[in-house]
Design a protein around this motif. Structure first.
Motif, mmCIF file in Angstrom:
data_model
loop_
_atom_site.group_PDB
_atom_site.id
_atom_site.type_symbol
_atom_site.label_atom_id
_atom_site.label_comp_id
_atom_site.label_asym_id
_atom_site.label_seq_id
_atom_site.Cartn_x
_atom_site.Cartn_y
_atom_site.Cartn_z
ATOM 1 N N PRO A 234 -32.954 18.489 -18.619
ATOM 2 C CA PRO A 234 -34.121 19.326 -18.931
ATOM 3 C C PRO A 234 -34.688 19.995 -17.688
ATOM 4 O O PRO A 234 -34.764 19.404 -16.608
ATOM 5 C CB PRO A 234 -35.116 18.334 -19.537
ATOM 6 N N ALA A 236 -37.989 21.578 -16.121
ATOM 7 C CA ALA A 236 -39.447 21.565 -16.305
ATOM 8 C C ALA A 236 -40.105 22.781 -15.669
ATOM 9 O O ALA A 236 -41.213 23.162 -16.053
ATOM 10 C CB ALA A 236 -40.037 20.279 -15.713
ATOM 11 N N ARG A 268 -37.589 24.082 -26.253
ATOM 12 C CA ARG A 268 -37.401 22.633 -26.187
ATOM 13 C C ARG A 268 -36.335 22.209 -27.202
ATOM 14 O O ARG A 268 -36.205 22.827 -28.260
ATOM 15 C CB ARG A 268 -38.717 21.906 -26.457
ATOM 16 N N LEU A 289 -35.309 22.727 -32.453
ATOM 17 C CA LEU A 289 -35.768 23.513 -31.321
ATOM 18 C C LEU A 289 -37.269 23.764 -31.440
ATOM 19 O O LEU A 289 -37.773 24.058 -32.520
ATOM 20 C CB LEU A 289 -35.036 24.860 -31.260
ATOM 21 N N GLY A 290 -37.952 23.662 -30.303
ATOM 22 C CA GLY A 290 -39.371 23.990 -30.241
ATOM 23 C C GLY A 290 -39.556 25.381 -29.673
ATOM 24 O O GLY A 290 -39.163 25.663 -28.532
ATOM 25 N N GLU A 388 -43.565 25.154 -30.895
ATOM 26 C CA GLU A 388 -43.562 24.178 -29.797
ATOM 27 C C GLU A 388 -44.729 23.209 -29.913
ATOM 28 O O GLU A 388 -44.594 22.018 -29.582
ATOM 29 C CB GLU A 388 -43.612 24.912 -28.458
ATOM 30 N N LEU A 392 -44.171 19.198 -29.998
ATOM 31 C CA LEU A 392 -44.698 18.221 -29.049
ATOM 32 C C LEU A 392 -45.469 17.112 -29.748
ATOM 33 O O LEU A 392 -45.495 15.963 -29.273
ATOM 34 C CB LEU A 392 -45.600 18.938 -28.033
ATOM 35 N N VAL A 398 -39.973 14.182 -25.570
ATOM 36 C CA VAL A 398 -39.025 15.195 -25.119
ATOM 37 C C VAL A 398 -39.717 16.062 -24.081
ATOM 38 O O VAL A 398 -40.731 16.715 -24.364
ATOM 39 C CB VAL A 398 -38.535 16.062 -26.296
ATOM 40 N N SER A 399 -39.177 16.071 -22.879
ATOM 41 C CA SER A 399 -39.781 16.839 -21.789
ATOM 42 C C SER A 399 -38.855 17.968 -21.371
ATOM 43 O O SER A 399 -37.640 17.895 -21.542
ATOM 44 C CB SER A 399 -40.072 15.929 -20.589
ATOM 45 N N GLY A 400 -39.449 19.011 -20.811
ATOM 46 C CA GLY A 400 -38.673 20.109 -20.277
ATOM 47 C C GLY A 400 -37.994 20.943 -21.352
ATOM 48 O O GLY A 400 -38.197 20.762 -22.557
ATOM 49 N N HIS A 401 -37.192 21.887 -20.863
ATOM 50 C CA HIS A 401 -36.482 22.819 -21.751
ATOM 51 C C HIS A 401 -34.982 22.753 -21.444
ATOM 52 O O HIS A 401 -34.579 22.643 -20.281
ATOM 53 C CB HIS A 401 -36.984 24.250 -21.549
ATOM 54 N N ARG A 402 -34.199 22.842 -22.514
ATOM 55 C CA ARG A 402 -32.746 22.751 -22.323
ATOM 56 C C ARG A 402 -31.997 23.936 -22.919
ATOM 57 O O ARG A 402 -30.787 24.045 -22.740
ATOM 58 C CB ARG A 402 -32.223 21.450 -22.945
#
Length: 572
Positions: A234, A236, A268, A289-290, A388, A392, A398-402
């Motif tokens: 991820p 951030a 996310r 997906l966020g 998003e 959350l 779940v942290s960050g973006h992938r």
């Protein structure tokens, strides 16, 4: 006894044909599997398909083919009982046709009713979606094909074909048109084979999509994004900040200038099963997906349908992700979600907007979800998209973006792709063009269309042989008539033109009916944006069909030119 003798001969011929059919069928199946292992391997994602033939399948195929052939032969022999002995001795193996039989008038009514039903089903397909739209496509196409053939049979049965070319038509053309009506059933069968092949080849080519030819467009399946990137770890930080790229990727000033026109849209990701059509197995836990607020406000993509009710939502259906979706029977609020249409319908079996399903959050609570919109042929296939903020709340761990959707100038796509993969290699950054990603998803759809078109090509081959067989049979039955015309002064070349004109009229009728049925069936999809008309490709296909049928008619022309005059006059 004669009928039984002829039936025995027909059964022997059917047995030989059944044996050849089994061999040809096995060869065709092997060829299709070879194509799936090589040319179309992207559609099945596995090269390990092998041909599996059992003795039972061969036996069933053989006896089924022989039975169908024998029934056709028996039906023909039963009809021959109605033909007088005098006509059989004269070499005329067809029934006498009345000038205006009642059956022709009734069939004309049936033909117009079928055409009206085809128009109605096509109109219904425009206002429907999913499987009902697919049913309307096949229903309207089949009704248009059958209706057109019934009208042609009625026209041939009444012997009115010569009247169609009376005004301004040459005598040779009028004679060829009337000769086509001498055997209405035989001519209609030939027209039907060509029409069916034309319908399959023309109609299915409209649904093939080549994403490599599509430029990034905000209202298309790529949403205006040139690149799609996925990170193994991820991220951030905000990649739109040049300082972050310089620090994380060690980029130089010239590389940062290269990325100055590049915009990142991070999403996310909650990992899950692949719910795209490339997954051959049923999905129970798709990837989620966020979608950030900026992405929702940006809008874009091609929408198949949505639950929009206000002008703002109709202009940008992404706003529905922030709207109130109502509550379920237990009073729990729905989480609105967006999916690609193929994911919703074929992977999760959600066939329309408003369908509901359930997800489980990090705390193990069951969350009801309502489908509020479906994208058409998008790069987001296989995923469930929610806002998003809701993401959350459901998955706070779940942290960050992938997942990153990237806007970049078209001329800089290769350089940007290479720079990002090198600079962000610590995050396992994997970048691909949106065209390549979409091509992978559309490979399944295009492969299905290719396989059905191969059946159309097989039908075209049958239609070509059918045309040649009809013309050869007609020439054989009319050898005395043609010989008399030659004895009266008609040159061989003129008789050859007569036979070729008859063949061309049948071929043109089949092309016209098949093309018209295809046009009627695909119009709702063209107007709805689900299909495009490749005019040049379609023209080339129809021209190829015409050339193939025209060459088939040369066999009959050759038989016409080689017939001995004296023997033909004697009926030998």
């Amino acid at each position: 006894r004669v009928r039984w003798l002829l039936a025995a001969e027909g059964l022997l011929i059917a047995a030989v044909g059944g044996l050849l059919g089994v061999l040809a069928g096995a060869g065709y199946a092997w060829l299709m599997l070879y194509g799936l292992r090589t040319w179309w391997v992207d559609a099945v994602s596995t090269p390990f398909l092998t041909l599996h033939i059992t003795p039972l399948s061969l036996v069933l195929g053989f006896f089924t083919g022989v039975l169908v052939s024998f029934l056709a032969i028996w039906w023909t022999l039963r009809r021959m009982r109605k033909i007088s002995v005098r006509r059989l001795l004269a070499g005329q193996a067809q029934e006498e046709l009345a000038a205006l039989p009642a059956t022709a008038r009734k069939s004309q009514i049936v033909g117009w009713v079928l055409l009206a039903a085809a128009v109605g089903m096509a109109a219904a397909g425009y206002f429907s979606g999913g499987e009902s739209q697919a049913g309307a496509f096949f229903g309207s196409g089949a009704a248009a094909l059958v209706g057109g053939l019934v009208l042609v049979w009625s026209l041939l049965r009444r012997g009115a074909t010569g009247d169609l070319v009376r005004a301004g038509g040459s005598p040779l053309l009028r004679m060829a048109a009337r000769n086509g009506a001498r055997q209405p059933g035989r001519s209609t069968l030939s027209i039907g084979l060509v029409a069916a092949a034309t319908f399959l080849i023309a109609a299915l080519s409209v649904f093939r999509i080549d994403p490599s030819q599509q430029q990034p467009n905000k209202e298309s399946g790529n949403g205006g994004f040139s690149l799609v990137a996925e990170a193994a770890t991820p991220v951030a930080q905000d990649l739109n900040n040049p300082e972050v790229l310089a620090l994380e990727g060690g980029l130089q000033e010239d590389q940062l200038r290269q990325l100055s026109d590049v915009a990142f849209w991070p999403l996310r990701v909650l990992p899950g099963e692949d719910a795209s059509c490339r997954n051959l197995y049923q999905t129970s836990r798709p990837r989620i997906l966020g979608v950030p607020e900026g992405f929702i406000e940006r809008g874009g993509f091609d929408w198949a349908s949505s639950a929009a009710t206000t002008p703002e939502e109709e202009a940008n259906p992404w706003l529905l992700l922030n709207a109130d979706a109502g509550t379920d029977a237990e009073g729990r609020p729905y989480t609105p979600a967006v999916m690609d249409m193929n994911t919703a319908m074929y992977s999760l079996h959600l066939y329309s907007v408003g369908a509901t399903f359930e997800m489980t959050d990090d705390r193990g609570r069951v969350i009801p979800v309502k489908l509020v919109g479906m994208l058409r042929n998008s790069i987001l296939q296989g995923d469930v998209l929610i806002s998003e903020s809701r993401f959350l709340r459901m998955f706070p761990q779940v942290s960050g973006h992938r997942l990153f959707l990237i806007e970049a100038p078209v001329e800089q796509i290769p350089q940007v792709e290479a720079t990002l993969e090198t600079a962000l290699s610590n995050y396992g950054f994997d970048v691909q063009t949106s065209a390549a990603r979409l091509a992978g998803y559309l490979a399944v759809q295009n492969t299905y269309l290719y396989t059905f078109q191969s059946l159309g090509a097989l039908g075209l081959l049958l239609g070509t042989f059918g045309l040649a067989t009809v013309q050869l049979r007609n020439v054989f039955e009319r050898r005395g008539e043609l010989a008399l015309l030659r004895a009266a002064g008609f040159r061989r070349a003129r008789l050859a033109r007569l036979v070729m004109t008859e063949n061309t009229l049948l071929l043109a009728a089949g092309l016209l009916i098949g093309s018209a049925a295809a046009a009627l069936a695909v119009l709702p999809h063209v107007f709805g944006g689900g299909a495009t008309v490749p005019a040049l490709q379609l023209t080339a296909m129809i021209a190829g069909i015409f050339v193939a049928g025209f060459l088939a008619g040369l066999a009959a022309v050759r038989a016409t030119l080689k017939a001995p005059l004296i023997q033909a006059l004697r009926g030998k």
